[in-house]
Design an enzyme around this catalytic site. Sequence first.
Site, PDB file in Angstrom:
ATOM      1  N   ASP A  27       0.845  -1.193   0.000  1.00 62.11           N
ATOM      2  CA  ASP A  27       0.000   0.000   0.000  1.00 62.11           C
ATOM      3  C   ASP A  27       0.882   1.244   0.000  1.00 62.11           C
ATOM      4  O   ASP A  27       1.834   1.335  -0.765  1.00 62.11           O
ATOM      5  CB  ASP A  27      -0.948  -0.039   1.209  1.00 62.11           C
ATOM      6  CG  ASP A  27      -2.210   0.781   0.997  1.00 62.11           C
ATOM      7  OD1 ASP A  27      -2.125   2.012   1.141  1.00 62.11           O
ATOM      8  OD2 ASP A  27      -3.263   0.199   0.700  1.00 62.11           O
ATOM      9  N   ILE A  28       0.602   2.204   0.859  1.00 66.40           N
ATOM     10  CA  ILE A  28       1.328   3.473   0.842  1.00 66.40           C
ATOM     11  C   ILE A  28       2.477   3.477   1.844  1.00 66.40           C
ATOM     12  O   ILE A  28       2.383   2.855   2.910  1.00 66.40           O
ATOM     13  CB  ILE A  28       0.374   4.660   1.125  1.00 66.40           C
ATOM     14  CG1 ILE A  28       1.015   5.982   0.696  1.00 66.40           C
ATOM     15  CG2 ILE A  28      -0.039   4.697   2.599  1.00 66.40           C
ATOM     16  CD1 ILE A  28       0.028   7.124   0.579  1.00 66.40           C
ATOM     17  N   MET A  59       8.415  -3.067   3.281  1.00 61.42           N
ATOM     18  CA  MET A  59       8.875  -3.783   2.091  1.00 61.42           C
ATOM     19  C   MET A  59       7.783  -3.844   1.044  1.00 61.42           C
ATOM     20  O   MET A  59       6.598  -3.947   1.369  1.00 61.42           O
ATOM     21  CB  MET A  59       9.314  -5.206   2.452  1.00 61.42           C
ATOM     22  CG  MET A  59      10.513  -5.239   3.352  1.00 61.42           C
ATOM     23  SD  MET A  59      11.176  -6.883   3.603  1.00 61.42           S
ATOM     24  CE  MET A  59      12.535  -6.483   4.706  1.00 61.42           C
ATOM     25  N   GLY A  60       8.194  -3.787  -0.198  1.00 62.12           N
ATOM     26  CA  GLY A  60       7.279  -3.947  -1.322  1.00 62.12           C
ATOM     27  C   GLY A  60       8.101  -4.243  -2.555  1.00 62.12           C
ATOM     28  O   GLY A  60       9.074  -3.545  -2.846  1.00 62.12           O
ATOM     29  N   PHE A  96      13.185  -2.631   0.126  1.00 67.07           N
ATOM     30  CA  PHE A  96      12.893  -2.328   1.529  1.00 67.07           C
ATOM     31  C   PHE A  96      13.275  -0.890   1.860  1.00 67.07           C
ATOM     32  O   PHE A  96      14.096  -0.263   1.186  1.00 67.07           O
ATOM     33  CB  PHE A  96      13.644  -3.281   2.461  1.00 67.07           C
ATOM     34  CG  PHE A  96      15.143  -3.164   2.406  1.00 67.07           C
ATOM     35  CD1 PHE A  96      15.811  -2.209   3.177  1.00 67.07           C
ATOM     36  CD2 PHE A  96      15.904  -3.993   1.598  1.00 67.07           C
ATOM     37  CE1 PHE A  96      17.192  -2.088   3.136  1.00 67.07           C
ATOM     38  CE2 PHE A  96      17.287  -3.875   1.542  1.00 67.07           C
ATOM     39  CZ  PHE A  96      17.932  -2.925   2.311  1.00 67.07           C
ATOM     40  N   CYS A 155       1.265   1.713   5.078  1.00 64.77           N
ATOM     41  CA  CYS A 155       0.988   0.378   4.553  1.00 64.77           C
ATOM     42  C   CYS A 155      -0.497   0.022   4.656  1.00 64.77           C
ATOM     43  O   CYS A 155      -0.872  -1.149   4.560  1.00 64.77           O
ATOM     44  CB  CYS A 155       1.835  -0.683   5.250  1.00 64.77           C
ATOM     45  SG  CYS A 155       3.607  -0.344   5.137  1.00 64.77           S
TER      46      CYS A 155
END
Length: 232
Positions: free
Chosen positions: A91-92, A161-162, A174, A191
Amino acid sequence: MNKKIQLQDLANKDYQATWEYQEELFKGIVDIKIRNRREELELETPNYFLFVEHPHVYTLGKSGDLSNLLLSEKQLADKGATFYKINRGGDITYHGPGQIVGYPIIDLENFFTDIHKYLRFLEEAIILTLQEYGLECGRSEGETGVWLGVGTPFARKICAMGVRASRWVTMHGFALNVNADLGYFDNIIPCGIRGKAVTSLNVELGIDRVDEQDIKSKILKHFSQLFESEFI
């Protein structure tokens, strides 16, 4: 299989410019893989690891909810921050000074073909690094990243993390809060998770500033051990 990883420290770099550079490296690896399969070649694919610190910026993952950004365009400008909707998972989140961001752009076929394992290894590299500073940290079930105080009313996230992966090639990564201005997290629902706090390493250690180069060296040490790789 090529287990050597080219390390690049981009220092302080604009988010958009870094994203475009990631895409360039990512595409280069994918193009080699496509050519290998089309022409039945065995050309070696490179791996990269980028360290960077971004100016104030908020990024929203492809499945994220824009309502988790609590600022208008004018308010963003007033805070000297930018905003991007991007092609990673999650998400954000916020990036800014005092935060160490790591972008592994690697061909997982050089290591292992398991995205779940890849994410867990990213988390583990950060967990092992923070343990060297005496912090008790770990994972929160169903929530990617690294947390402190898991299972307590004081749970707080220290590393978000994404990632994106295609043809087993990764990008994004990360963001570890080391000397971060946590006030910027008040402008989002981090997130997309309500009711949980965000923290930074200097806050947890009760000191003004943590040596960021020391943190980077520890992250690289644990990453190379977990991935059985060598940085060049």
